[in-house]
Design a protein around this motif. Structure first.
Motif, short mmCIF file in Angstrom:
data_model
loop_
_atom_site.label_atom_id
_atom_site.label_comp_id
_atom_site.label_asym_id
_atom_site.label_seq_id
_atom_site.Cartn_x
_atom_site.Cartn_y
_atom_site.Cartn_z
N HIS A 20 -65.45 110.78 11.86
CA HIS A 20 -66.20 111.22 13.07
C HIS A 20 -65.58 110.54 14.13
O HIS A 20 -64.83 109.85 14.36
N TYR A 21 -65.92 111.55 15.27
CA TYR A 21 -65.07 111.09 16.67
C TYR A 21 -66.15 111.00 17.74
O TYR A 21 -67.24 111.73 17.61
N THR A 22 -66.05 110.20 18.58
CA THR A 22 -67.16 110.12 19.81
C THR A 22 -66.29 110.13 21.21
O THR A 22 -65.44 109.51 21.29
N VAL A 23 -66.79 110.96 21.97
CA VAL A 23 -66.47 111.16 23.17
C VAL A 23 -67.59 111.13 24.35
O VAL A 23 -68.36 111.55 24.02
N THR A 24 -67.50 110.10 25.21
CA THR A 24 -68.20 110.43 26.39
C THR A 24 -67.91 111.16 27.67
O THR A 24 -66.95 110.77 27.83
N ALA A 25 -68.60 111.91 28.13
CA ALA A 25 -68.47 112.92 29.15
C ALA A 25 -69.38 112.42 30.24
O ALA A 25 -70.76 112.58 29.96
N THR A 26 -68.97 111.96 31.44
CA THR A 26 -69.75 111.68 32.53
C THR A 26 -69.49 112.53 33.76
O THR A 26 -68.40 112.43 34.17
#
Length: 154
Positions: free
Chosen positions: A5-11
Motif C-alpha cells: 500500500h502506498y500513500t501520497v498527499t497532494a495539496t
C-alpha cells in the motif's frame, strides 16, 4: 499474494484569492508529499495553464515507467549473470488530447546500457523483455510501453 500500500498527499496551493471562480483565476500549483521523503512541487503541464518549471502528472507517469523498467532490468540482469556498469534512459511518450480529456497512446524507453563483457550482450538485450513483464507500472497502464535498447561493452 502480497499486497503493498502506498500513500501520497497532494495539496493544492494555487488559490490566488478567489479560488476556482474561473478557469484562469487559479494556479495549478500542487505539493506532493510522501512521509519521510522530500516534498515535490508539481503543477499542470504548460498547455493546461501550468507552471513549466514544476513536475506535472505526465512527467511523473513517464518517470515511474522509466524507473520501474530500470529497476526491473537491473534485477533481470542479476538473474541472467549480466554485470551492468551504467544505464541511462531518455524515455519518450505521446499523449493524445481528446476533448477535455486525453490519454497516452504509447511510451518508448530508450535505455543505453553498458555491460562488463561482450559475452553478456545477448542476455543484456533479452533482460529488457523480462523487465517489461516484471515492471509493476508498465503492467498497470492501458497503452504500450516499448523499449528500443542499446547495449555496449564498457
Amino acid at each position: 499474494m502480497a499486497e503493498h500500500h502506498y500513500t501520497v498527499t497532494a495539496t493544492w496551493s494555487g488559490n490566488t484569492g478567489t479560488g476556482t471562480s474561473g478557469y484562469r483565476d487559479y494556479a495549478r500549483s500542487v505539493t506532493l508529499e510522501v512521509s519521510g521523503k522530500p516534498r515535490l512541487l508539481a503543477s499542470a503541464d504548460r498547455p493546461f495553464r501550468g507552471d513549466p518549471t514544476k513536475w506535472n502528472p505526465e512527467d511523473l507517469l513517464m518517470s515511474a515507467l522509466a524507473e520501474c523498467h530500470l529497476l526491473s532490468y537491473l534485477h533481470a540482469c542479476v538473474t541472467r549473470g549480466v554485470i551492468v556498469t551504467s544505464y541511462r534512459d531518455e524515455a519518450t511518450g505521446t499523449m493524445v488530447q481528446e476533448g477535455n480529456g486525453g490519454r497516452f497512446s504509447e511510451v518508448v524507453l530508450h535505455p543505453r546500457v553498458t555491460v562488463a563483457d561482450a559475452a553478456m550482450i545477448d542476455d543484456a538485450i533479452a533482460a529488457h523483455h523480462d523487465a517489461n513483464e516484471w515492471c509493476f507500472i508498465a503492467s498497470s497502464v492501458n497503452f504500450p510501453v516499448r523499449h528500443e535498447a542499446t547495449v555496449t561493452v564498457g
